[in-house]
Design an enzyme around this catalytic site. Structure first.
Site, short mmCIF file in Angstrom:
data_model
loop_
_atom_site.label_atom_id
_atom_site.label_comp_id
_atom_site.label_asym_id
_atom_site.label_seq_id
_atom_site.Cartn_x
_atom_site.Cartn_y
_atom_site.Cartn_z
N ASP A 67 0.90 -1.12 0.02
CA ASP A 67 -0.03 -0.26 0.06
C ASP A 67 0.99 1.20 -0.06
OD1 ASP A 67 0.91 -0.16 2.60
OD2 ASP A 67 -0.97 0.25 3.57
N SER A 68 2.24 1.07 0.03
CA SER A 68 3.07 2.31 -0.13
C SER A 68 2.82 2.90 -1.43
CB SER A 68 4.63 1.84 0.00
OG SER A 68 4.78 0.37 -0.67
N ASP B 64 -1.31 -6.29 -0.57
CA ASP B 64 -1.30 -5.36 0.75
C ASP B 64 -2.85 -5.29 0.92
OD1 ASP B 64 -0.13 -4.84 3.22
OD2 ASP B 64 0.98 -3.09 2.19
N GLU C 213 9.01 -4.30 10.80
CA GLU C 213 9.32 -3.05 10.29
C GLU C 213 9.92 -2.01 11.32
OE1 GLU C 213 6.61 -1.19 7.40
OE2 GLU C 213 8.07 0.85 7.42
N LYS D 181 -1.36 -9.57 2.83
CA LYS D 181 -0.59 -8.87 4.18
C LYS D 181 -1.53 -8.03 4.91
CE LYS D 181 2.82 -5.79 3.82
NZ LYS D 181 2.36 -4.73 4.66
O1 KIV Z 1 3.43 -1.16 1.61
C1 KIV Z 1 4.65 -1.63 1.85
O2 KIV Z 1 5.36 -1.34 0.84
C2 KIV Z 1 5.00 -2.31 2.96
C3 KIV Z 1 6.61 -2.61 3.13
C4 KIV Z 1 7.13 -1.28 3.70
C5 KIV Z 1 6.71 -3.88 4.01
O3 KIV Z 1 4.17 -2.54 3.75
#
Ligand code: KIV
Length: 288
Positions: A47-48, A86, A185, A116
Site C-alpha cells: 500500500d506504499s 497488501d 518494520e 498482508k
Molecule cells: O506497503 C509496503 O510497501 C510495505 C512494506 C514497507 C513492508 O508494507
C-alpha cells in the site's frame, strides 16, 4: 535461467536452510517484469503505492479497487515470484466477514498468492478467519504505517524491554493465528533477530537488521524514484529519477533542435505513389 514458481513451501524451506529470502515491492507490469527477471523471491504489492505511485502523504487513502487494479498489472508481469497483495486501511479492520471478502478479492480477482495486513494480537482473529478461508496471510508488526498517527510518527518500535516483549507476543499471536510470514518494520536488530529465531514462520525485515529470514524494501526507494524522503534503513542502488529527468530533457532538446525524429524513426512512401498523389492533387486543384 529456468525457474519454478515460488510457493510458501519454497520460502519455508529457505528459512529452514538459513537461506535469505528476497522481497521487493512492485506496483505495475514493467516493475513486476524487472523484479521477476532479477530472480527476487517475493513481490509485495504494497500500500506504499499510495505514496510512491499515487503521490499521497501517507498510505491511508488508497482503496481496495486501486490495490486490486495494481495487483492485476503485477500478476501479468510476474511468472515466478510469490505475490502478496497488501490490504489497505479499513479493508480488514471494521468487520471480519468484510476482511475475508476483501482478502478473497486479492486471490480471486488479482491472482495474488497471499495477502498482508498490519497489526499484532488485535488482528489475530482476523488472520485466523482469513486463513480458514484458505488464504495465506502475511503479518506486519513494528512500525505499521497505517497507524502512524497512533504511533506518533515513523519511529523505531520495540526499543524498551517492555516494548520488545510486546513485539515478541504480537509475533507469536500472529503466527499462532495462522500467518505464513511476518514483516518486521523498524525494529532494533537484536529484537528482530530474537523474534526470527523464536518463530517457525519466515520473518522479513525492513529496517530490522540482518538477523531476519529475509529482507524487503520499497522499489522506488531502492531505485531512487521517490525523493520526498529516504528512510535511514534504505540502501539506494540507482538514481532513476535523475536518469529519467536526463532522458526527458534530452528528448525535449532533440525535438526543439529538430534532431528528433531522424530518418531512422520515420516512414517513407515510394516515389511512384508520391508522384501519383501529387498529380491527383494537381488535377483536383485545376478542377476547383
Ligand atoms: O506497503 C509496503 O510497501 C510495505 C512494506 C514497507 C513492508 O508494507
Amino acid at each position: 535461467m529456468t525457474r519454478k514458481k515460488i510457493t510458501i513451501l519454497t520460502l519455508q524451506e529457505k528459512k529452514r536452510r538459513g537461506e535469505p529470502i528476497t522481497m521487493i515491492t512492485a506496483y505495475d507490469y514493467p516493475s513486476a517484469l524487472a523484479v521477476d527477471r532479477a530472480g527476487i523471491d517475493c513481490i509485495l504489492v504494497g500500500d506504499s503505492l499510495a505514496m510512491v505511485v499515487l503521490g499521497y502523504e501517507s498510505t491511508v487513502p488508497v482503496t481496495m479497487n486501486e490495490m486490486t487494479y495494481h495487483c492485476q498489472a503485477v500478476r501479468r508481469g510476474a511468472q515466478h515470484a510469490f505475490l502478496i497483495g497488501d490490504m489497505p486501511f479499513l479493508s480488514y479492520q471494521v468487520d471480519r466477514a468484510e476482511a475475508v471478502r476483501n482478502a478473497g478479492r486479492f486471490i480471486k480477482e488479482a491472482g495474488m498468492d497471499a495477502v498482508k495486513l498490519e497489526g499484532g494480537r488485535e488482528m489475530a482473529e482476523t488472520i485466523r478467519a482469513i486463513s480458514r478461508a484458505g488464504i495465506p496471510v502475511v503479518g506486519h508488526i513494528g512500525l505499521t504505517p497505517q497507524s502512524v498517527s497512533k504511533l506518533g510518527g515513523y519511529r523505531v518500535q520495540g526499543r524498551t524491554a517492555a516494548a520488545a516483549q510486546r513485539l515478541l507476543e504480537d509475533a507469536e499471536a500472529v503466527q499462532d493465528a495462522g500467518a505464513v510470514m511476518l514483516v518486521l518494520e523498524m525494529v532494533p536488530d537484536r529484537v528482530a533477530e530474537y523474534i526470527s529465531r523464536r518463530l517457525h514462520i519466515p520473518t522479513i525485515g525492513i529496517g530490522a537488521g540482518p538477523g531476519c529470514d529475509g529482507q524487503v524494501l520499497v522499489l522506488h526507494d531502492l531505485l531512487g524514484m521517490f525523493d520526498r524522503f529516504t528512510p535511514r534503513f534504505v540502501k539506494q542502488y540507482a538514481n532513476l529519477l535523475e536518469e529519467m529527468e536526463r532522458a526527458l530533457t534530452a528528448y525535449r532538446e532533440d525535438v526543439i533542435q529538430r534532431r528528433f525524429p531522424a530518418a531512422e524513426h520515420s516512414f517513407t512512401i515510394d516515389d511512384a505513389a508520391w508522384a501519383e498523389w501529387m498529380q491527383e492533387l494537381d488535377r483536383r486543384g485545376k478542377a476547383e
